[in-house]
Design an enzyme around this catalytic site. Structure first.
Site, PDB file in Angstrom:
ATOM      1  N   HIS A 159       3.107  -9.817  -4.024  1.00  0.00           N
ATOM      2  CA  HIS A 159       3.302 -11.210  -3.626  1.00  0.00           C
ATOM      3  C   HIS A 159       2.323 -12.088  -4.393  1.00  0.00           C
ATOM      4  CE1 HIS A 159       5.650 -10.318   0.102  1.00  0.00           C
ATOM      5  NE2 HIS A 159       5.006  -9.172  -0.012  1.00  0.00           N
ATOM      6  N   GLN A 161       5.542  -3.281   4.789  1.00  0.00           N
ATOM      7  CA  GLN A 161       6.301  -3.377   3.538  1.00  0.00           C
ATOM      8  C   GLN A 161       7.772  -3.521   3.911  1.00  0.00           C
ATOM      9  OE1 GLN A 161       5.674  -0.039   0.932  1.00  0.00           O
ATOM     10  NE2 GLN A 161       6.647  -1.044  -0.810  1.00  0.00           N
ATOM     11  N   HIS A 164       6.241  -4.177  -4.525  1.00  0.00           N
ATOM     12  CA  HIS A 164       6.313  -5.584  -4.917  1.00  0.00           C
ATOM     13  C   HIS A 164       4.979  -6.248  -4.622  1.00  0.00           C
ATOM     14  CE1 HIS A 164       7.814  -5.297  -0.751  1.00  0.00           C
ATOM     15  NE2 HIS A 164       7.398  -6.544  -0.570  1.00  0.00           N
ATOM     16  N   VAL A 179      10.459  -4.228   2.202  1.00  0.00           N
ATOM     17  CA  VAL A 179      11.390  -3.551   1.292  1.00  0.00           C
ATOM     18  C   VAL A 179      10.629  -2.381   0.678  1.00  0.00           C
ATOM     19  CG1 VAL A 179      12.786  -3.757  -0.811  1.00  0.00           C
ATOM     20  CG2 VAL A 179      12.647  -5.673   0.782  1.00  0.00           C
TER      21      VAL A 179
END
Length: 138
Positions: free
Chosen positions: A100, A92, A98, A94
C-alpha cells in the site's frame, strides 16, 4: 496465476483496474476502497502470497517500484509524504502480495491502525487520479 486471485485477474486483464504503472515484474493500480484518494497498490505480476514467498531476484524490482510510486503519489496528490505498508497473512484482504502506498498530510486524520475506508466519488475521479500518478512516474 492462482485460481480466484483478484490481483492475478487484474494482471492478466480479466478484471479492471486504474493502472498507474505497468512493468515486466510489477504493476501498480489504485485501491478501489482507498484510505485517501491516490492510495495505490504495488503488486508483483507473479503470484506470491506474502513477502516471505517473494524470490530474492524480485525484491529489488518490487521495492524500486514502491519507491518510485511513493514519490509519484506524493507529487501528484500534493501530499507531504506517504504511508507505505504491507500485510502478510493477518489483515491481508487479498492473498497476493501487495504494498500500500497512501498519500499523507499532517492533520489528515489517519491515526493508528483504525483507518476509515472510502469509495471514490466516481469512476472519472479514479481515472483522473490514476492518470495524475502515472504521469508523475519517472
Amino acid at each position: 496465476m492462482a485460481a480466484a486471485c483478484t490481483f492475478c485477474a487484474i494482471v492478466v486483464g480479466e478484471a479492471s483496474a486504474h493502472f498507474v504503472m505497468a512493468e515486466d515484474a510489477v504493476i501498480a493500480f489504485l485501491d478501489q476502497r482507498p484510505l485517501f484518494p491516490g492510495h495505490v497498490l504495488v503488486v508483483p505480476r507473479d503470484h506470491h502470497e506474502t513477502l516471505l514467498d517473494v524470490p530474492p531476484a524480485l525484491t529489488s524490482p518490487l521495492f524500486d517500484a514502491v519507491r518510485r510510486v511513493a514519490a509519484a503519489v506524493a507529487s501528484a496528490m500534493g501530499a507531504q509524504g506517504t504511508f507505505v505498508a504491507m500485510n502478510n497473512v493477518v489483515s491481508q484482504s487479498v492473498p497476493h502480495l501487495h504494498v500500500h502506498v497512501v498519500p499523507r498530510t499532517r492533520g489528515d486524520g489517519l491515526r493508528g491502525f483504525f483507518w476509515p475506508r472510502r469509495n471514490y466519488e466516481s469512476g472519472s475521479q479514479m481515472a483522473d487520479i490514476a492518470c495524475r500518478i502515472a504521469a508523475a512516474m519517472t
